[in-house]
Enzyme design. Structure first.
Site, PDB file in Angstrom:
ATOM      1  N   ARG A   1       0.850  -1.189   0.000  1.00  0.00           N
ATOM      2  CA  ARG A   1       0.000   0.000   0.000  1.00  0.00           C
ATOM      3  C   ARG A   1       0.888   1.242   0.000  1.00  0.00           C
ATOM      4  O   ARG A   1       1.953   1.255   0.626  1.00  0.00           O
ATOM      5  CB  ARG A   1      -0.909   0.023   1.237  1.00  0.00           C
ATOM      6  CG  ARG A   1      -2.065  -0.984   1.190  1.00  0.00           C
ATOM      7  CD  ARG A   1      -3.092  -0.657   0.118  1.00  0.00           C
ATOM      8  NE  ARG A   1      -4.233  -1.556   0.105  1.00  0.00           N
ATOM      9  CZ  ARG A   1      -4.391  -2.602  -0.715  1.00  0.00           C
ATOM     10  NH1 ARG A   1      -3.467  -2.883  -1.619  1.00  0.00           N
ATOM     11  NH2 ARG A   1      -5.470  -3.354  -0.650  1.00  0.00           N
TER      12      ARG A   1
ATOM     13  N   HIS B   1      -0.835   0.077  -9.722  1.00  0.00           N
ATOM     14  CA  HIS B   1      -1.543  -0.819  -8.790  1.00  0.00           C
ATOM     15  C   HIS B   1      -2.085  -2.052  -9.528  1.00  0.00           C
ATOM     16  O   HIS B   1      -3.296  -2.322  -9.524  1.00  0.00           O
ATOM     17  CB  HIS B   1      -2.657  -0.073  -8.055  1.00  0.00           C
ATOM     18  CG  HIS B   1      -3.105  -0.773  -6.797  1.00  0.00           C
ATOM     19  ND1 HIS B   1      -3.500  -0.122  -5.669  1.00  0.00           N
ATOM     20  CD2 HIS B   1      -3.203  -2.101  -6.505  1.00  0.00           C
ATOM     21  CE1 HIS B   1      -3.848  -1.000  -4.739  1.00  0.00           C
ATOM     22  NE2 HIS B   1      -3.669  -2.223  -5.222  1.00  0.00           N
TER      23      HIS B   1
HETATM   24  N1  LIG Z   1      -0.428  -4.136  -5.058  1.00  0.00           N
HETATM   25  C1  LIG Z   1      -1.357  -5.045  -5.223  1.00  0.00           C
HETATM   26  O1  LIG Z   1      -1.822  -5.258  -6.347  1.00  0.00           O
HETATM   27  C2  LIG Z   1      -1.820  -5.848  -4.065  1.00  0.00           C
HETATM   28  C3  LIG Z   1      -1.459  -5.529  -2.792  1.00  0.00           C
HETATM   29  N2  LIG Z   1      -1.832  -6.326  -1.742  1.00  0.00           N
HETATM   30  C4  LIG Z   1      -1.407  -5.952  -0.375  1.00  0.00           C
HETATM   31  O2  LIG Z   1      -0.620  -7.013   0.160  1.00  0.00           O
HETATM   32  C5  LIG Z   1      -0.921  -7.108   1.548  1.00  0.00           C
HETATM   33  C6  LIG Z   1      -0.479  -8.451   2.100  1.00  0.00           C
HETATM   34  O3  LIG Z   1      -1.342  -9.476   1.665  1.00  0.00           O
HETATM   35  P1  LIG Z   1      -1.285 -10.943   2.307  1.00  0.00           P
HETATM   36  O4  LIG Z   1       0.074 -11.524   2.183  1.00  0.00           O
HETATM   37  O5  LIG Z   1      -2.429 -11.706   1.741  1.00  0.00           O
HETATM   38  O6  LIG Z   1      -1.545 -10.603   3.837  1.00  0.00           O
HETATM   39  P2  LIG Z   1      -1.323 -11.526   5.125  1.00  0.00           P
HETATM   40  O7  LIG Z   1      -2.259 -11.027   6.165  1.00  0.00           O
HETATM   41  O8  LIG Z   1      -1.366 -12.958   4.741  1.00  0.00           O
HETATM   42  O9  LIG Z   1       0.187 -11.193   5.562  1.00  0.00           O
HETATM   43  C7  LIG Z   1       0.524 -10.053   6.288  1.00  0.00           C
HETATM   44  C8  LIG Z   1       1.918 -10.203   6.887  1.00  0.00           C
HETATM   45  O10 LIG Z   1       2.282  -8.963   7.513  1.00  0.00           O
HETATM   46  C9  LIG Z   1       2.719  -9.216   8.831  1.00  0.00           C
HETATM   47  N3  LIG Z   1       2.402  -8.078   9.704  1.00  0.00           N
HETATM   48  C10 LIG Z   1       1.196  -7.498   9.903  1.00  0.00           C
HETATM   49  N4  LIG Z   1       1.310  -6.479  10.791  1.00  0.00           N
HETATM   50  C11 LIG Z   1       2.609  -6.436  11.149  1.00  0.00           C
HETATM   51  C12 LIG Z   1       3.343  -5.618  12.037  1.00  0.00           C
HETATM   52  N5  LIG Z   1       2.770  -4.624  12.726  1.00  0.00           N
HETATM   53  N6  LIG Z   1       4.656  -5.867  12.183  1.00  0.00           N
HETATM   54  C13 LIG Z   1       5.252  -6.876  11.504  1.00  0.00           C
HETATM   55  N7  LIG Z   1       4.611  -7.677  10.635  1.00  0.00           N
HETATM   56  C14 LIG Z   1       3.302  -7.453  10.461  1.00  0.00           C
HETATM   57  C15 LIG Z   1       1.983 -10.470   9.266  1.00  0.00           C
HETATM   58  O11 LIG Z   1       2.670 -11.095  10.338  1.00  0.00           O
HETATM   59  C16 LIG Z   1       2.013 -11.283   7.960  1.00  0.00           C
HETATM   60  O12 LIG Z   1       3.250 -11.943   7.846  1.00  0.00           O
HETATM   61  C17 LIG Z   1      -2.422  -6.840   1.597  1.00  0.00           C
HETATM   62  O13 LIG Z   1      -2.820  -6.410   2.884  1.00  0.00           O
HETATM   63  C18 LIG Z   1      -2.605  -5.760   0.539  1.00  0.00           C
HETATM   64  O14 LIG Z   1      -2.538  -4.494   1.122  1.00  0.00           O
HETATM   65  C19 LIG Z   1      -2.551  -7.466  -1.929  1.00  0.00           C
HETATM   66  C20 LIG Z   1      -2.937  -7.839  -3.179  1.00  0.00           C
HETATM   67  C21 LIG Z   1      -2.636  -7.035  -4.351  1.00  0.00           C
HETATM   68  O1  LIG Z   2      -6.519  -7.156  -3.374  1.00  0.00           O
HETATM   69  C1  LIG Z   2      -5.947  -6.112  -3.033  1.00  0.00           C
HETATM   70  O2  LIG Z   2      -5.763  -5.803  -1.854  1.00  0.00           O
HETATM   71  C2  LIG Z   2      -5.467  -5.228  -4.064  1.00  0.00           C
HETATM   72  O3  LIG Z   2      -4.735  -4.306  -3.806  1.00  0.00           O
HETATM   73  C3  LIG Z   2      -5.892  -5.524  -5.460  1.00  0.00           C
HETATM   74  O4  LIG Z   2      -5.329  -4.699  -6.386  1.00  0.00           O
END
Ligand SMILES: NC(=O)C1=CN([C@@H]2O[C@H](COP(=O)(O)OP(=O)(O)OC[C@H]3O[C@@H](n4cnc5c(N)ncnc54)[C@H](O)[C@@H]3O)[C@@H](O)[C@H]2O)C=CC1
Ligand SMILES: O=C(O)C(=O)CO
Length: 313
Positions: A228, A276
């Site tokens: 993000r 994005h």
């Molecule tokens: N750019 C894009 O197109 C996309 C971006 N995303 C972003 O990727 C992020 C991650 O997705 P997932 O891997 O599915 O999430 P997830 O919830 O499976 O993994 C999150 C990780 O962050 C760590 N974490 C959370 N808070 C923390 C803190 N305060 N200190 C240290 N570590 C912390 C957790 O321990 C975990 O390892 C999403 O929340 C989303 O914002 C997701 C999909 C697409």
């Molecule tokens: O799934 C999400 O969180 C995304 O950012 C998709 O683009």
């Protein structure tokens, strides 16, 4: 079973048809303003508050993406939007892991093989082989090591890079050095040459990639922000690029999206930008996951993918 669907940009008709195919027993409809008819499940992205508020009979709300920050920030302003006890689910992987792997591996290899330098030399018609980088000087550090970060770590291990991760609790990924908690962030950063961000957007992670953090990376480091825009202090990134601490950055997400035309990021020669698109929702995989999860809920099971409202992701 009644399912309501709202997404501001998806092709709603094809989603309704696909969901109906996955869940023939359900009645699936697009939610429109004024629709107060009963619903058991809601599938949403940037939902209007009135779509969900007061729907105490809901058995589950599904975010149609991986990050739930936009829903949770709305929930903060309108606490009645998600009736107490209704679980919120998010998409776990559903095809995004592979997309993140493609993105991260291609960019790490781009930097590792110095294609950025060769591109700059090309502008000067300069034919000059450069020293090769060594893998042992190219430690990759993943901020966030959950569903997506874990898969990115795995793909980079396969390319022989030293890989480490930082998360809330220790991880046990084969070949990955795991650091956890605020007290180990410094050790994680020390020696990290490529920082890849896959953290969720929570109050604890906003602004985490700032001048103080960048200073602790290896010299001539690179930053890849896939999570993000609010995680990164863009002015601090530009300063670190200009003072030579950072060699390059690739950004998929921004504090303001679309990135304003007058942002200095557009013009910086060592910043690469994508709009994005690092990982998008794959409808077939997402619908299959949602259908599977609904069936588990209907059977009284506890499915994976429930968001912790306490932790905010
Ligand atoms: N750019 C894009 O197109 C996309 C971006 N995303 C972003 O990727 C992020 C991650 O997705 P997932 O891997 O599915 O999430 P997830 O919830 O499976 O993994 C999150 C990780 O962050 C760590 N974490 C959370 N808070 C923390 C803190 N305060 N200190 C240290 N570590 C912390 C957790 O321990 C975990 O390892 C999403 O929340 C989303 O914002 C997701 C999909 C697409
Ligand atoms: O799934 C999400 O969180 C995304 O950012 C998709 O683009």
């Amino acid at each position: 079973m009644d399912i309501i669907f709202y997404h501001p940009t998806f092709d709603t008709q094809s989603w309704l048809a696909g969901l109906q195919q996955q869940l023939p027993e359900a009645r699936v409809r697009e939610w429109r303003e004024g629709d107060n008819q009963p619903a058991d499940y809601a599938l949403v992205w940037h939902p209007p508050v009135e779509m969900l508020a007061g729907r105490k009979q809901l058995k589950g709300v599904f975010a149609l993406g991986a990050g739930v920050d936009s829903i949770l920030s709305k929930l903060k302003a309108h606490p009645d939007m998600l009736p107490a006890g209704v679980p919120l689910f998010r998409l776990e992987d559903t095809g995004m892991g592979l997309q993140m792997q493609e993105y991260a591996v291609s960019q790490v290899l781009h930097w590792f093989r110095r294609f950025d330098d060769y591109q700059a030399q090309k502008q000067q018609a300069n034919w000059q082989p450069l020293d090769e980088y060594r893998r042992e000087d190219f430690t990759i550090g993943l901020l966030g090591a959950g569903v997506l970060g874990g898969q990115v770590a795995e793909s980079l291990i396969a390319w022989g890079f030293p890989v480490r991760c930082w998360s809330r609790s220790k991880k046990d990924y084969p070949g990955v050095t795991s650091f956890a908690g605020a007290e180990q962030l410094g050790d994680f950063l020390n020696g990290t040459r490529v920082l890849i961000n896959l953290l969720p957007n929570t109050p604890q992670t906003v602004g985490i990639i700032n001048a103080g953090l960048l200073e602790q990376l290896a010299d001539e480091a690179y930053v890849l922000n896939l999570a993000r825009g609010v995680h990164l202090v863009e002015a601090d990134l530009l300063a670190a690029l200009d003072n030579g601490k950072l060699k390059g950055a690739m950004l998929d997400v921004f504090s303001q999206e679309p990135l304003p035309v007058d942002s200095p990021l557009w013009k910086h020669p060592r910043v690469a930008i994508t709009p994005h698109i690092a990982a998008v929702t794959r409808p077939d995989e997402a619908m299959a996951y949602i259908a599977r999860t609904i069936r588990q809920i209907e059977k009284g099971e506890k499915p994976a993918g429930e968001v912790s409202l306490q932790h905010g992701y």
